[in-house]
Write a protein that holds these residues in place. Structure first.
Motif, short mmCIF file in Angstrom:
data_model
loop_
_atom_site.label_atom_id
_atom_site.label_comp_id
_atom_site.label_asym_id
_atom_site.label_seq_id
_atom_site.Cartn_x
_atom_site.Cartn_y
_atom_site.Cartn_z
N GLY A 94 35.40 63.11 -40.19
CA GLY A 94 36.43 64.01 -40.71
C GLY A 94 36.79 65.06 -39.67
N GLN A 95 35.79 65.59 -38.98
CA GLN A 95 36.06 66.60 -37.96
C GLN A 95 36.92 66.06 -36.82
OE1 GLN A 95 35.64 69.55 -39.67
NE2 GLN A 95 35.44 70.23 -37.56
N ILE B 69 40.45 66.11 -38.26
CA ILE B 69 41.01 67.45 -38.47
C ILE B 69 41.26 68.16 -37.14
CG2 ILE B 69 40.56 69.74 -39.46
CD1 ILE B 69 38.91 68.21 -41.64
N TYR C 87 35.99 74.02 -45.71
CA TYR C 87 34.87 73.53 -44.93
C TYR C 87 34.66 74.42 -43.70
CZ TYR C 87 31.78 70.44 -42.37
OH TYR C 87 30.72 69.93 -41.68
N GLU D 2 43.00 72.99 -48.39
CA GLU D 2 41.86 72.16 -48.79
C GLU D 2 41.69 72.36 -50.29
OE1 GLU D 2 38.22 72.48 -46.34
OE2 GLU D 2 37.15 72.27 -48.25
N ASP E 22 43.64 68.71 -46.75
CA ASP E 22 42.35 68.04 -46.65
C ASP E 22 42.05 67.45 -48.03
OD1 ASP E 22 39.60 67.42 -46.73
OD2 ASP E 22 39.16 68.87 -45.13
N THR F 150 39.53 65.44 -48.86
CA THR F 150 38.17 64.92 -48.88
C THR F 150 37.57 64.90 -50.28
OG1 THR F 150 37.77 65.77 -46.65
CG2 THR F 150 35.83 65.30 -48.00
N SER G 87 37.66 63.70 -44.67
CA SER G 87 36.41 63.07 -44.30
C SER G 87 36.22 61.89 -45.24
CB SER G 87 35.25 64.07 -44.47
OG SER G 87 34.03 63.36 -44.38
N THR H 215 33.55 60.28 -45.08
CA THR H 215 32.10 60.28 -45.17
C THR H 215 31.64 60.53 -46.61
OG1 THR H 215 32.19 61.33 -42.99
CG2 THR H 215 30.06 61.35 -44.11
N LYS H 216 32.49 61.19 -47.39
CA LYS H 216 32.09 61.65 -48.73
C LYS H 216 32.41 60.57 -49.78
CE LYS H 216 31.63 65.35 -46.23
NZ LYS H 216 30.36 65.65 -45.61
N LEU I 116 29.87 57.74 -41.24
CA LEU I 116 30.73 58.88 -40.95
C LEU I 116 32.11 58.34 -40.64
CD1 LEU I 116 27.79 60.34 -39.93
CD2 LEU I 116 29.49 62.14 -39.80
N LEU I 117 33.12 58.97 -41.23
CA LEU I 117 34.49 58.46 -41.09
C LEU I 117 35.47 59.60 -41.35
CD1 LEU I 117 36.12 55.64 -40.93
CD2 LEU I 117 36.47 56.01 -43.37
N PHE J 72 28.35 65.21 -49.79
CA PHE J 72 28.60 65.04 -51.23
C PHE J 72 29.43 63.78 -51.43
CE2 PHE J 72 31.77 67.87 -49.38
CZ PHE J 72 32.98 67.38 -49.86
#
Ligand SMILES: Cc1ncc(COP(=O)(O)O)c(C=O)c1O
Length: 366
Positions: free
Chosen positions: A75-76, A79, A100, A139, A168, A170, A190, A192-193, A202-203, A321
């Motif tokens: 995600g980072q 972003i 975040y 967000e 965002d 996410t 992200s 990832t969540k 992680l994505l 999360f």
């Protein structure tokens, strides 16, 4: 014919059925590909810009968000890529003051050093006039406080001032809300969540219907190289098929947990946007298709959070999360600007009764 969420995620990004072929083709591991000796580069030349496994995942995410998607390593990566690809020295960016925290840290470090000014705005507002702002990043729901903002209204005001609007997505996921339809120019997230939801990948991704922005981000990613590997892209695509089921159970569990916590005198500040009476309730109901599985609350002290997590048999002490396992994180331990006893609890897909019983016992034990 418009399909429901469950059907859409099961079929998203899959190739047309072909005898002898799998439903979801396996990961293609390649750095260079064979080239046509005469014609040179074709669709797949080199793994940084080109990978069919990643493209299939991007097709899936793009279908769900309603735009074209580009997958990133986290995600980072997505972003910060958007921020660096769109902002120049002298620009101002509006960021959530309660979103975040790593995004704020990036703005207060790297972006400031590059001559970009950040204005911090609480997700619940009030929003300032956007004159002179290049990019507004929202967000919603905000992590970890779960305030919600009116994407359509903020996007209209930002566009009137000439600013780009990014959301965002996410926490909500594209099944929870579709920011591009609500007026945003671009979604960042992200994956990832909850999107992938198994705590093993992680994505990140960017999604947009703006061809210029897509071209700029495609060039950015090809040149800076923050791509997910083929196996992670494949795992993410495989996990996407159950997104509707996972979110449904997470949301059901979050409702039960939020009701339990709100009824306890030894727990304060319970937030879940699906709880009538929550400050985010009305907006979330109007804007979101479903409410995510994240609940936040305060147990009063770091010690009580530690005792609660030790006493629980089902809640993993972990950051992040949106996964299938229920987990909880005391955010202040990471430097987030929250009270010492503030907890972000992410409901998994366990049986609701088991989770409520476990939380009740763990709170009673402390
Ligand atoms: C709302 C939000 N955006 C972005 C990120 C960054 O994502 P990643 O950890 O995949 O880089 C996170 C991570 O927690 C997040 O919660």
């Amino acid at each position: 014919m418009t399909y429901g969420d469950g059907t859409r995620v099961v079929h998203a990004g899959l190739p047309a059925p072909e005898p002898d072929q799998p439903f979801l083709p396996g990961p293609v591991f390649a750095a260079p590909y064979h080239l046509d000796p005469q014609a040179g580069p074709g669709r797949n030349g080199y793994g940084r810009p080109d990978n069919p496994t990643r493209r299939a995942l991007e097709d899936a995410i793009g279908e769900l968000e309603g735009g074209e998607a580009l997958a990133f390593a986290s995600g980072q990566a997505a972003i910060t890529g958007l921020l660096l690809a769109t902002l120049r020295a002298g620009d101002t960016v509006a960021l959530p003051s309660d979103g975040y925290f790593t995004v704020r840290a990036f703005a207060e470090g790297t972006l400031r050093d590059l001559g970009v000014r950040a204005v911090l705005v609480p997700t619940a507002g009030p929003y300032p006039a956007f004159e002179g702002v290049r990019l507004v990043l929202l967000e919603t729901p905000a992590n970890p406080g779960l305030d919600v903002c009116d994407i359509r209204a903020v996007a209209a005001a930002a566009h009137a001032a000439g600013a780009l609007v990014a959301v965002d997505n996410t926490t909500a996921t594209p099944l929870g809300q579709r920011p591009l339809e609500l007026g945003a120019d671009v979604v960042v997230a992200s994956g990832t969540k909850a999107l992938t939801g198994h705590s093993d990948v992680l994505l990140g991704y960017v999604a947009t219907a703006d061809p210029d922005l897509l071209a700029r981000m495609t060039t950015w990613r090809a040149q800076t190289g923050g791509i997910p590997g083929a196996f992670d892209a494949w795992l993410a695509h495989r996990s996407l098929a159950t997104l509707d089921l996972r979110l449904s159970r997470q949301s059901t569990n979050a409702r039960a947990v939020a009701e339990l916590l709100a009824g306890r005198p030894d727990v304060t500040g319970v937030r879940w946007p699906g709880l009538p009476g929550d400050p985010s309730y009305a907006l979330a109901r109007a804007q979101m298709g479903r409410i995510p599985g994240v609940v936040s609350f305060d147990l009063g002290s770091a010690e009580r959070v530690g005792a609660f997590l030790t006493a629980s048999r089902l809640v993993f002490a972990a950051t992040s999360f949106g996964g299938v396992h229920t987990s909880a994180d005391r955010r202040a331990q990471w430097g987030d600007d929250t009270a010492p006893g503030f907890v972000r609890l992410s409901c998994g897909i366990e049986d609701t009764d088991d989770l409520v019983a476990d939380l009740t016992a763990a709170l009673d034990a402390t």
